[in-house]
Design a protein around this motif. Structure first.
Motif, PDB file in Angstrom:
ATOM      1  N   ALA A 107      10.756 -10.396  -0.640  1.00 32.27           N
ATOM      2  CA  ALA A 107       9.411 -10.557  -1.271  1.00 32.27           C
ATOM      3  C   ALA A 107       8.205 -11.398  -0.558  1.00 32.27           C
ATOM      4  CB  ALA A 107       9.677 -11.577  -2.492  1.00 32.27           C
ATOM      5  N   VAL A 108       8.899 -12.274   0.479  1.00 35.98           N
ATOM      6  CA  VAL A 108       8.129 -12.668   1.638  1.00 35.98           C
ATOM      7  C   VAL A 108       7.438 -11.624   2.484  1.00 35.98           C
ATOM      8  CG1 VAL A 108       7.850 -14.152   3.650  1.00 35.98           C
ATOM      9  CG2 VAL A 108       9.022 -15.050   1.708  1.00 35.98           C
ATOM     10  N   LEU A 109       8.261 -10.730   2.984  1.00 35.25           N
ATOM     11  CA  LEU A 109       7.961  -9.579   4.019  1.00 35.25           C
ATOM     12  C   LEU A 109       7.054  -8.551   3.211  1.00 35.25           C
ATOM     13  CD1 LEU A 109      11.230  -8.978   5.783  1.00 35.25           C
ATOM     14  CD2 LEU A 109       9.267  -9.981   6.779  1.00 35.25           C
ATOM     15  N   ALA A 110       7.382  -8.207   1.998  1.00 34.51           N
ATOM     16  CA  ALA A 110       6.619  -7.278   1.461  1.00 34.51           C
ATOM     17  C   ALA A 110       5.002  -7.644   1.036  1.00 34.51           C
ATOM     18  CB  ALA A 110       7.136  -6.996   0.016  1.00 34.51           C
ATOM     19  N   SER A 111       5.069  -9.147   0.549  1.00 33.33           N
ATOM     20  CA  SER A 111       3.767  -9.748   0.172  1.00 33.33           C
ATOM     21  C   SER A 111       3.033  -9.740   1.463  1.00 33.33           C
ATOM     22  CB  SER A 111       3.958 -11.038  -0.328  1.00 33.33           C
ATOM     23  OG  SER A 111       4.397 -12.058   0.400  1.00 33.33           O
ATOM     24  N   ALA A 112       3.634 -10.099   2.619  1.00 31.31           N
ATOM     25  CA  ALA A 112       2.957 -10.336   4.153  1.00 31.31           C
ATOM     26  C   ALA A 112       2.355  -8.751   4.472  1.00 31.31           C
ATOM     27  CB  ALA A 112       3.691 -10.909   5.131  1.00 31.31           C
ATOM     28  N   ALA A 113       3.179  -7.812   4.079  1.00 32.10           N
ATOM     29  CA  ALA A 113       2.848  -6.426   4.526  1.00 32.10           C
ATOM     30  C   ALA A 113       1.465  -6.239   3.476  1.00 32.10           C
ATOM     31  CB  ALA A 113       3.929  -5.583   4.431  1.00 32.10           C
ATOM     32  N   ALA A 114       1.989  -6.689   2.480  1.00 29.84           N
ATOM     33  CA  ALA A 114       0.608  -6.250   1.606  1.00 29.84           C
ATOM     34  C   ALA A 114      -0.834  -6.876   1.917  1.00 29.84           C
ATOM     35  CB  ALA A 114       0.928  -6.506   0.125  1.00 29.84           C
ATOM     36  N   PHE A 115      -0.489  -8.171   2.096  1.00 32.58           N
ATOM     37  CA  PHE A 115      -1.859  -9.064   2.668  1.00 32.58           C
ATOM     38  C   PHE A 115      -2.231  -8.304   4.074  1.00 32.58           C
ATOM     39  CE2 PHE A 115      -3.178 -12.606   5.038  1.00 32.58           C
ATOM     40  CZ  PHE A 115      -4.349 -13.131   4.150  1.00 32.58           C
ATOM     41  N   SER A 116      -1.304  -7.822   4.906  1.00 37.30           N
ATOM     42  CA  SER A 116      -1.796  -7.235   6.229  1.00 37.30           C
ATOM     43  C   SER A 116      -2.773  -5.968   5.687  1.00 37.30           C
ATOM     44  CB  SER A 116      -0.900  -7.034   7.126  1.00 37.30           C
ATOM     45  OG  SER A 116      -0.340  -7.956   7.800  1.00 37.30           O
ATOM     46  N   ALA A 117      -2.227  -5.179   4.692  1.00 36.51           N
ATOM     47  CA  ALA A 117      -2.763  -3.818   4.343  1.00 36.51           C
ATOM     48  C   ALA A 117      -4.395  -4.268   3.671  1.00 36.51           C
ATOM     49  CB  ALA A 117      -1.700  -3.148   3.473  1.00 36.51           C
ATOM     50  N   LEU A 118      -4.378  -5.452   3.090  1.00 36.74           N
ATOM     51  CA  LEU A 118      -5.582  -5.620   2.544  1.00 36.74           C
ATOM     52  C   LEU A 118      -6.659  -5.848   3.571  1.00 36.74           C
ATOM     53  CD1 LEU A 118      -4.649  -8.313  -0.390  1.00 36.74           C
ATOM     54  CD2 LEU A 118      -5.734  -5.920  -0.629  1.00 36.74           C
ATOM     55  N   HIS A 119      -6.181  -6.235   4.730  1.00 33.54           N
ATOM     56  CA  HIS A 119      -7.110  -6.191   5.954  1.00 33.54           C
ATOM     57  C   HIS A 119      -7.407  -5.207   6.686  1.00 33.54           C
ATOM     58  CE1 HIS A 119      -6.310 -10.407   4.423  1.00 33.54           C
ATOM     59  NE2 HIS A 119      -7.412 -10.783   5.017  1.00 33.54           N
ATOM     60  N   LEU A 120      -6.999  -4.011   6.252  1.00 36.10           N
ATOM     61  CA  LEU A 120      -6.888  -2.839   7.104  1.00 36.10           C
ATOM     62  C   LEU A 120      -8.687  -2.363   7.282  1.00 36.10           C
ATOM     63  CD1 LEU A 120      -4.088  -0.715   6.364  1.00 36.10           C
ATOM     64  CD2 LEU A 120      -4.786  -1.599   8.741  1.00 36.10           C
ATOM     65  N   GLY A 121      -9.410  -2.725   6.346  1.00 31.82           N
ATOM     66  CA  GLY A 121     -10.681  -2.561   6.372  1.00 31.82           C
ATOM     67  C   GLY A 121     -11.455  -3.137   7.570  1.00 31.82           C
ATOM     68  N   SER A 122     -10.890  -4.195   8.082  1.00 31.24           N
ATOM     69  CA  SER A 122     -11.390  -5.046   9.250  1.00 31.24           C
ATOM     70  C   SER A 122     -10.710  -4.454  10.699  1.00 31.24           C
ATOM     71  CB  SER A 122     -11.186  -6.427   9.043  1.00 31.24           C
ATOM     72  OG  SER A 122     -11.780  -7.114   7.887  1.00 31.24           O
ATOM     73  N   GLY A 123     -10.119  -3.359  10.536  1.00 33.78           N
ATOM     74  CA  GLY A 123      -9.428  -2.653  11.636  1.00 33.78           C
ATOM     75  C   GLY A 123      -7.940  -3.135  11.577  1.00 33.78           C
ATOM     76  N   PRO A 124      -7.014  -2.150  12.557  1.00 37.01           N
ATOM     77  CA  PRO A 124      -5.791  -2.226  12.854  1.00 37.01           C
ATOM     78  C   PRO A 124      -5.542  -3.619  13.533  1.00 37.01           C
ATOM     79  CG  PRO A 124      -6.666  -0.475  13.838  1.00 37.01           C
ATOM     80  CD  PRO A 124      -7.653  -1.150  13.126  1.00 37.01           C
TER      81      PRO A 124
END
Length: 111
Positions: free
Chosen positions: A52-69
Motif C-alpha cells: 500500500a505504501v509503495l503503490a501510493s508513492a508510485a501514484a503520487f509520483s505519477a500525479l507529478h508527471l506533468g512537471s516532468g519525469p
C-alpha cells in the motif's frame, strides 16, 4: 539557494501568490486526500501495508508527471515518507501538512 532549473521548474523559480497558495494549500490537500485517504486507505484491507505504501508513492509520483519525469522521480521519496506516516497514524491531514512543508522547503530552495 539551490535554483537548479533541471529540478526547479518555472513555478518554483518565480512563484506568484497563486502558485504559492496552490503549492502550500491546494495541492497538498487534494493530492493527499486522493492518494492517502483514497487509494492508500482502499488498498490497506486488500494487500500488505508495504505494498500500500509503495503503490501510493508510485501514484503520487505519477500525479507529478506533468512537471516532468525528473520531478516525478524526485517526489517518490517524499511520497514514501507520506505513505509511511499515513500507515502509522491513518490521518491524511497529517500527510497534507508534511506535503505542504516539503513544498515550502522546495520553494525556499528554488525561489
Amino acid at each position: 539557494m539551490f535554483a537548479n532549473t533541471a529540478v526547479c521548474g518555472p513555478t518554483l523559480l518565480s512563484p506568484d501568490l497563486a502558485a504559492v497558495l496552490r503549492l502550500l494549500v491546494l495541492a497538498p490537500l487534494l493530492e493527499e486526500w486522493v492518494v492517502r485517504a483514497g487509494l492508500h486507505a482502499w488498498l490497506l484491507p486488500r494487500c500488505s501495508g508495504a505494498l500500500a505504501v509503495l503503490a501510493s508513492a508510485a501514484a503520487f509520483s505519477a500525479l507529478h508527471l506533468g512537471s516532468g519525469p525528473l520531478a516525478s522521480a524526485l517526489v517518490f521519496g517524499p511520497g514514501l515518507a507520506f505513505g509511511l506516516a499515513y500507515q502509522r497514524w491513518r490521518d491524511w491531514r497529517l500527510c497534507a501538512l508534511l506535503h505542504s512543508a516539503c513544498n515550502a522547503w522546495a520553494l525556499s530552495m528554488c525561489a
